[in-house]
Design a protein around this motif. Sequence first.
Motif, PDB file in Angstrom:
ATOM      1  N   SER A 761      28.859  -4.589  52.304  1.00 40.52           N
ATOM      2  CA  SER A 761      29.494  -3.332  52.707  1.00 40.52           C
ATOM      3  C   SER A 761      28.761  -2.145  52.107  1.00 40.52           C
ATOM      4  N   LEU A 762      28.640  -1.091  52.904  1.00 42.54           N
ATOM      5  CA  LEU A 762      28.283   0.232  52.412  1.00 42.54           C
ATOM      6  C   LEU A 762      29.565   1.051  52.391  1.00 42.54           C
ATOM      7  N   PHE A 763      29.850   1.734  51.282  1.00 42.31           N
ATOM      8  CA  PHE A 763      31.145   2.406  51.173  1.00 42.31           C
ATOM      9  C   PHE A 763      31.003   3.764  50.496  1.00 42.31           C
ATOM     10  N   ALA A 764      32.016   4.575  50.691  1.00 39.92           N
ATOM     11  CA  ALA A 764      32.150   5.854  49.989  1.00 39.92           C
ATOM     12  C   ALA A 764      33.626   6.081  49.723  1.00 39.92           C
ATOM     13  N   ASP A 765      33.978   6.360  48.483  1.00 36.76           N
ATOM     14  CA  ASP A 765      35.337   6.696  48.082  1.00 36.76           C
ATOM     15  C   ASP A 765      35.393   8.168  47.683  1.00 36.76           C
ATOM     16  N   ASN A 766      36.519   8.828  47.978  1.00 36.04           N
ATOM     17  CA  ASN A 766      36.642  10.274  47.761  1.00 36.04           C
ATOM     18  C   ASN A 766      35.427  10.969  48.361  1.00 36.04           C
ATOM     19  N   ILE A 767      35.266  10.767  49.654  1.00 33.90           N
ATOM     20  CA  ILE A 767      34.045  11.156  50.359  1.00 33.90           C
ATOM     21  C   ILE A 767      33.678  12.615  50.124  1.00 33.90           C
ATOM     22  N   PHE A 768      34.660  13.505  50.125  1.00 33.10           N
ATOM     23  CA  PHE A 768      34.380  14.942  50.023  1.00 33.10           C
ATOM     24  C   PHE A 768      34.442  15.437  48.579  1.00 33.10           C
ATOM     25  N   ASP A 769      34.415  14.490  47.630  1.00 31.99           N
ATOM     26  CA  ASP A 769      34.390  14.814  46.204  1.00 31.99           C
ATOM     27  C   ASP A 769      35.513  15.789  45.847  1.00 31.99           C
ATOM     28  N   LYS A 770      36.711  15.446  46.264  1.00 35.46           N
ATOM     29  CA  LYS A 770      37.873  16.289  46.017  1.00 35.46           C
ATOM     30  C   LYS A 770      38.176  16.371  44.527  1.00 35.46           C
ATOM     31  N   TYR A 771      38.249  17.614  44.011  1.00 36.01           N
ATOM     32  CA  TYR A 771      38.712  17.806  42.636  1.00 36.01           C
ATOM     33  C   TYR A 771      40.221  18.027  42.667  1.00 36.01           C
ATOM     34  N   ALA A 772      40.942  17.266  41.865  1.00 36.96           N
ATOM     35  CA  ALA A 772      42.384  17.448  41.741  1.00 36.96           C
ATOM     36  C   ALA A 772      42.799  16.987  40.360  1.00 36.96           C
ATOM     37  N   TYR A 773      43.848  17.584  39.845  1.00 37.20           N
ATOM     38  CA  TYR A 773      44.439  17.057  38.621  1.00 37.20           C
ATOM     39  C   TYR A 773      45.751  16.378  38.979  1.00 37.20           C
ATOM     40  N   THR A 774      46.015  15.275  38.322  1.00 37.55           N
ATOM     41  CA  THR A 774      47.070  14.360  38.751  1.00 37.55           C
ATOM     42  C   THR A 774      48.286  14.351  37.836  1.00 37.55           C
ATOM     43  N   SER A 775      48.136  14.776  36.587  1.00 40.33           N
ATOM     44  CA  SER A 775      49.276  14.868  35.675  1.00 40.33           C
ATOM     45  C   SER A 775      48.925  15.829  34.551  1.00 40.33           C
ATOM     46  N   ILE A 776      49.944  16.177  33.766  1.00 35.29           N
ATOM     47  CA  ILE A 776      49.794  17.196  32.726  1.00 35.29           C
ATOM     48  C   ILE A 776      50.374  16.663  31.428  1.00 35.29           C
ATOM     49  N   SER A 777      49.692  16.948  30.322  1.00 32.66           N
ATOM     50  CA  SER A 777      50.259  16.711  28.992  1.00 32.66           C
ATOM     51  C   SER A 777      50.660  18.049  28.380  1.00 32.66           C
ATOM     52  N   ASN A 778      51.823  18.071  27.743  1.00 27.14           N
ATOM     53  CA  ASN A 778      52.402  19.280  27.164  1.00 27.14           C
ATOM     54  C   ASN A 778      52.762  20.257  28.288  1.00 27.14           C
ATOM     55  N   ASP A 779      52.808  21.537  28.044  1.00 29.74           N
ATOM     56  CA  ASP A 779      53.169  22.463  29.113  1.00 29.74           C
ATOM     57  C   ASP A 779      52.350  23.739  28.994  1.00 29.74           C
ATOM     58  N   ARG A 803      33.722  11.390  43.698  1.00 31.44           N
ATOM     59  CA  ARG A 803      33.112  10.598  44.775  1.00 31.44           C
ATOM     60  C   ARG A 803      32.293   9.433  44.228  1.00 31.44           C
ATOM     61  N   ARG A 804      32.430   8.299  44.909  1.00 33.34           N
ATOM     62  CA  ARG A 804      31.598   7.129  44.643  1.00 33.34           C
ATOM     63  C   ARG A 804      30.967   6.673  45.960  1.00 33.34           C
ATOM     64  N   VAL A 805      29.677   6.355  45.917  1.00 38.18           N
ATOM     65  CA  VAL A 805      28.949   5.853  47.084  1.00 38.18           C
ATOM     66  C   VAL A 805      28.135   4.651  46.638  1.00 38.18           C
ATOM     67  N   GLY A 806      28.268   3.518  47.361  1.00 42.24           N
ATOM     68  CA  GLY A 806      27.532   2.351  46.907  1.00 42.24           C
ATOM     69  C   GLY A 806      27.568   1.193  47.872  1.00 42.24           C
ATOM     70  N   ILE A 807      27.254   0.030  47.343  1.00 39.26           N
ATOM     71  CA  ILE A 807      27.192  -1.204  48.117  1.00 39.26           C
ATOM     72  C   ILE A 807      28.066  -2.255  47.447  1.00 39.26           C
ATOM     73  N   ASP A 808      28.764  -3.048  48.263  1.00 39.56           N
ATOM     74  CA  ASP A 808      29.657  -4.096  47.781  1.00 39.56           C
ATOM     75  C   ASP A 808      29.313  -5.372  48.550  1.00 39.56           C
ATOM     76  N   PHE A 809      29.193  -6.501  47.853  1.00 41.05           N
ATOM     77  CA  PHE A 809      28.848  -7.743  48.554  1.00 41.05           C
ATOM     78  C   PHE A 809      29.671  -8.904  48.031  1.00 41.05           C
ATOM     79  N   ARG A 810      29.840  -9.918  48.885  1.00 41.04           N
ATOM     80  CA  ARG A 810      30.533 -11.157  48.540  1.00 41.04           C
ATOM     81  C   ARG A 810      29.781 -12.338  49.134  1.00 41.04           C
ATOM     82  N   ILE A 811      29.732 -13.415  48.377  1.00 35.91           N
ATOM     83  CA  ILE A 811      29.126 -14.663  48.831  1.00 35.91           C
ATOM     84  C   ILE A 811      30.152 -15.768  48.644  1.00 35.91           C
ATOM     85  N   HIS A 812      30.450 -16.490  49.724  1.00 38.39           N
ATOM     86  CA  HIS A 812      31.427 -17.575  49.693  1.00 38.39           C
ATOM     87  C   HIS A 812      30.691 -18.902  49.862  1.00 38.39           C
TER      88      HIS A 812
END
Length: 813
Positions: A761-779, A803-812
């Motif tokens: 497989s050729l893959f890309a995760d978070n293709i558009f390199d979205k910056y977001a913060y997901t939680s907060i410590s303190n206030d 963003r991550r872009v790469g290759i994934d393989f499996r052999i059975h």
Amino acid sequence: MARSISRAALLGATVLASFGATRAAAQTEGAGTAAVQQSEDQGGTSGNEIVVTGSRRSVTLQDAPINISAVSQETLQRQRVDDIRGLAAFTPGVTIVDTGPASSGNVILRGLSSGDTSATGANANDSVGIYLGEVPLYLDFKLIDIDRVETLLGPQGTLYGLGTLAGAVRYIPNRPNTSRFSVDLHGRGYAQSHSDDFGRIGDVTVNLPLIADHVALRSVVGYYDNPGFIDYDYLLQKPGISDPQPVRGTTAADASLGTRADYAQNFKRVADVNFEHTFTTRNTLLLEYNPNVKAFLTYAHQDTKTNGRQANGAGVLGTGNYVGPWRYLEPFHRAADLFSAELNINLFNVVNLVSTTAYTEQKITNVDDNTDLLLDLNYGYEAFPAFSSFANNHRKYKQLNQEVRLVSSHGGPVNWVIGGFYNRLKYASDRQEYTPGFAAFAGINRPDDLEYISFVDTKTVEKAVYGEATLHATSAWQVTGGLRYFKYDATATGGTDTPLFGGGLTRTPYPLIQFDPSRVRSGSTGDDGFVWKANTSYKFSPDLLAYATYSTGYRIGGVNRVAPCVVPLPPGQNVCALPNELAYKPDKTRNIEVGVRASLFDKRLQFTLDAFRVKWDDVQVPSQTVNGAVGITTNAGAAVSKGIEFSGSFRIVPRLTLQGTYAYVDAHLSEDFPELVVSQGVRYDAKNGDRLPGSAKHSGSAQLIYTQPLPQGGEIEATWAATYTGDIYSRVGLRGFGEAIPDYMTHRASVTYRDKTYEVSLFADNIFDKYAYTSISNDISSFNQTRTGVVERYYARSVLTPRRVGIDFRIHY
């Protein structure tokens, strides 16, 4: 601000929960491993044809009359879901915030969470049960060689060992095969934005028949080398000598980290500190006397290391989106071991006896930058120009549980399950806080600069008996009832000392370290009670089923992990719990839901839709002690969660399928909570209707999957997936400077060649390199807070993986 954030070892889960439901079927779970049925049209798993065993019997998802969802092995592999943090995107009603490898993330089902968000996440959970097969976990194993992941929403406990308040997540591993040798190899390599290194993942699964039809071994080994993307640019070169903030000012705008010359004199840089180095293995030995008598012996181990938080300081002192402003490297090490023995015996085709014995152990050591916690306590430490602090933490969980149950297999109009359960959890933690150079500055005889120490030892024992029975009134209509009796006892011993300012250690010659006996105390609590469930379903046709459930759930109480106060209070710093802060009682839920499962248009459209309402009483809420601001748990008031959940798939044309999920969760207080929220030492009232923190009100996902067969065999598969996470409140009702964490959407895609032996497989995760913060410590009140010209760096935001872009393989083979 509260010591509870940094001294989180004093506040933790007392018990994990479990799951359950009942549904009659001809084949019981003990008779074999459930498989994932493959659709000939798609060459993959069709949503409602996944076989699940959460009801203790193997049924397709279409025939399960309870709120259970399943993510198949195919989806786990296709979407590169390596651990529990990736499940929420494809499971409606579940919020799991990715806070990096130093935690498994905070798992929230149906919005049942009362505590503030945290950029450090959690490694234990007391409202949601996490299972590996039959074994409850206080840890998170990688999803290698997993047949599927089942999620049960709503309180459980009348069919399984541990009770649960909100639901459970169950990893179903592939079992050893006595007739076939096989090897499965998997590898992944990728480049990651904002990282200096490449990512590398590899694992291998070997199934080895040892004695035909009787003995087989299945072993999994994997290693994860995921690069970090957070840089610590302002680490102190010489703690106690280096100036953590060379330029002071009356406001944050006037202050800075100095010139290039200041940097060269005081600081150093370490890049990509939130890397993940994880080694994992799981080994299962099958001993089968005959098909009616078999045992599974399992040993699993996982070891994870990282060097810092997956968080930034929200731009404090000019730092960037992928920069942590903290003064110390924060190494983290988690090691987990699991030993289990499962015995399955078919007794005369009348009943199946299932016995599970398990022991799990988790050890966690870490260092954290403690500077801002001490500054925020306003003890005057900022008078020392080179002031900084770090803390060493050690935590250990030891859990032993035994479950025995009988599952009917005699057929007839009534099916039943009866079981007994014993669980013992021991927890131990200690913490040492140091302030390099401060003792000499203050003229105190502590050359080691030890400012604070604490320890806590707890023991929780729960016992339960439970059972369910299902009456098949007709071939289409069934009715189920269940009951559980539980009893628990919890004890805790803890101590604190403050050697720099009047603690017992000031009377002990350096370098001895010991606790003043007057600061070591013990406490205990316990309770018992019943929970129950009623469920019914009706099958209007083989492709249309409706169900309704009313169930009650609970979470056991416990003793807070902080030493009781000595009254009257001695002079100096006091870090202790008053009598009303020592223990907390169980909280309970009452859940009602209705749902429908359908397969329409010759199974081209398959979906599950449900609506629910959960009432939550005597809610366990995080708080803090009056003396020392140590994190504790208390009970207060009531809340309600209501909403809808949907998951489905639509085969648009024979080779193109659309899969989707959506959840709407409205979780809020149903009465006022006086002084619920604490910020900067001020207590704020929460009001009826205030939204609960930690979970998204709206969330969903959509996947497009196109498959093209090839003339010489094999196929090409192309996928595109979009996942949406709605806004999340960091604090109840945004009281006390809480914030609404913005919503975000990410995209991922892959192109895969697959045949019987190979997958690439050729893959890309978070293709558009979205910056977001997901939680907060303190206030936000602590953001850019300045004391005598020193700007605190207490406020933190966890950051989404880029963003991550790469290759994934499996052999059975």
